[in-house]
Design a protein around this motif. Structure first.
Motif, PDB file in Angstrom:
ATOM      1  N   ASP A   1       0.820  -1.210   0.000  1.00 16.35           N
ATOM      2  CA  ASP A   1       0.000   0.000   0.000  1.00 16.35           C
ATOM      3  C   ASP A   1       0.857   1.265   0.000  1.00 16.35           C
ATOM      4  O   ASP A   1       1.116   1.855   1.049  1.00 16.35           O
ATOM      5  CB  ASP A   1      -0.930  -0.017   1.216  1.00 16.35           C
ATOM      6  N   HIS A   2       1.297   1.675  -1.176  1.00 18.49           N
ATOM      7  CA  HIS A   2       2.139   2.870  -1.280  1.00 18.49           C
ATOM      8  C   HIS A   2       1.374   4.142  -0.918  1.00 18.49           C
ATOM      9  O   HIS A   2       1.968   5.084  -0.405  1.00 18.49           O
ATOM     10  CB  HIS A   2       2.740   2.981  -2.680  1.00 18.49           C
ATOM     11  N   ASP A   3       0.077   4.168  -1.177  1.00 20.80           N
ATOM     12  CA  ASP A   3      -0.715   5.348  -0.811  1.00 20.80           C
ATOM     13  C   ASP A   3      -0.662   5.588   0.694  1.00 20.80           C
ATOM     14  O   ASP A   3      -0.543   6.730   1.143  1.00 20.80           O
ATOM     15  CB  ASP A   3      -2.164   5.212  -1.276  1.00 20.80           C
TER      16      ASP A   3
ATOM     17  N   ARG B   1       6.018  12.644  -1.475  1.00 26.00           N
ATOM     18  CA  ARG B   1       5.581  12.520  -2.874  1.00 26.00           C
ATOM     19  C   ARG B   1       6.690  12.951  -3.828  1.00 26.00           C
ATOM     20  O   ARG B   1       6.912  12.316  -4.860  1.00 26.00           O
ATOM     21  CB  ARG B   1       4.308  13.338  -3.088  1.00 26.00           C
TER      22      ARG B   1
ATOM     23  N   TYR C   1       9.246  10.144  -3.891  1.00 29.54           N
ATOM     24  CA  TYR C   1       8.620   8.974  -4.523  1.00 29.54           C
ATOM     25  C   TYR C   1       8.551   9.158  -6.040  1.00 29.54           C
ATOM     26  O   TYR C   1       8.925   8.263  -6.805  1.00 29.54           O
ATOM     27  CB  TYR C   1       7.217   8.792  -3.930  1.00 29.54           C
ATOM     28  N   ASP C   2       8.084  10.314  -6.472  1.00 28.99           N
ATOM     29  CA  ASP C   2       7.962  10.564  -7.911  1.00 28.99           C
ATOM     30  C   ASP C   2       9.324  10.668  -8.579  1.00 28.99           C
ATOM     31  O   ASP C   2       9.494  10.209  -9.715  1.00 28.99           O
ATOM     32  CB  ASP C   2       7.124  11.813  -8.176  1.00 28.99           C
TER      33      ASP C   2
ATOM     34  N   ARG D   1      10.437   7.108  -9.035  1.00 30.52           N
ATOM     35  CA  ARG D   1       9.606   6.442 -10.041  1.00 30.52           C
ATOM     36  C   ARG D   1       9.910   6.943 -11.449  1.00 30.52           C
ATOM     37  O   ARG D   1      10.070   6.148 -12.387  1.00 30.52           O
ATOM     38  CB  ARG D   1       8.138   6.719  -9.653  1.00 30.52           C
TER      39      ARG D   1
ATOM     40  N   ALA E   1       3.047   3.664 -12.452  1.00 34.59           N
ATOM     41  CA  ALA E   1       2.234   4.412 -11.486  1.00 34.59           C
ATOM     42  C   ALA E   1       2.780   4.288 -10.066  1.00 34.59           C
ATOM     43  O   ALA E   1       2.491   5.132  -9.217  1.00 34.59           O
ATOM     44  CB  ALA E   1       0.793   3.916 -11.522  1.00 34.59           C
ATOM     45  N   ALA E   2       3.560   3.243  -9.812  1.00 31.03           N
ATOM     46  CA  ALA E   2       4.107   3.007  -8.475  1.00 31.03           C
ATOM     47  C   ALA E   2       5.570   2.593  -8.597  1.00 31.03           C
ATOM     48  O   ALA E   2       5.995   2.065  -9.628  1.00 31.03           O
ATOM     49  CB  ALA E   2       3.323   1.904  -7.762  1.00 31.03           C
TER      50      ALA E   2
ATOM     51  N   LYS F   1       8.577   0.303  -8.412  1.00 34.61           N
ATOM     52  CA  LYS F   1       8.638  -1.149  -8.600  1.00 34.61           C
ATOM     53  C   LYS F   1       9.595  -1.827  -7.626  1.00 34.61           C
ATOM     54  O   LYS F   1       9.395  -2.980  -7.277  1.00 34.61           O
ATOM     55  CB  LYS F   1       9.045  -1.468 -10.032  1.00 34.61           C
TER      56      LYS F   1
END
Length: 161
Positions: free
Chosen positions: A31-33, A48, A51-52, A55, A103-104, A106
């Protein structure tokens, strides 16, 4: 740097070698959210951002986006990667190829921690077991970033030369 955050990271690093030989495998979070959430808006935004960056730039190979995330004066503490945004891009362009951005993240992600201007990503790492040929074991790896004015200005990890 926040002394509590550094103490927590240091305590974890010290305790790892003290574990018994029969460890429980390290598990990634599905659950990354939840990992990205924070009741403090600035901490959620910093999580965020990192994380972005991971990614899009590191996993996605879109080095043209580095200026969106990294300050020009980016400080790199990994002994194999040069400092500065330009140094980062030059280094990773040697082996990184752009691909569709997922989207997430990996890489198996265990946690995202944020305190003040610091964000730490904790990952699962799997290695060959030196005591048991053909077997593997899991441990953790971390990448820690310092954020200023919406950009990553500094990075640490436990990499060696």
């Amino acid at each position: 740097m926040n002394k509590v955050f550094i103490s927590l990271v240091s305590a974890c690093a010290f305790a790892l070698p003290l574990q018994a030989a029969a460890q429980d495998p390290v598990q990634a979070s599905a659950d990354h959210d939840q990992l990205l959430s924070s009741p403090v808006p600035k901490l959620a935004a910093n999580k965020r951002l990192v994380y972005d960056f991971w990614r899009e730039v590191l996993e996605g190979g879109h080095l043209e986006l580095a200026d969106k995330y990294l300050a020009d004066s980016y400080i790199q503490h990994n002994p194999t990667v040069p400092g500065g945004r330009e140094g980062f891009v030059t280094f990773f362009s040697k082996f990184s190829k752009a691909k569709p951005i997922a989207a997430a993240i990996k890489t198996p992600l265990v946690t995202i921690m944020a305190e003040d201007d610091l964000v730490m990503l904790g990952f699962v790492r799997e290695y060959p077991d030196p005591a048991a040929a053909g077997q593997t074991y899991t441990t953790t790896w971390f990448d820690m970033f310092r954020i200023r004015d919406g950009k990553i200005v500094e990075h640490w990890d436990p990499a060696r030369k």
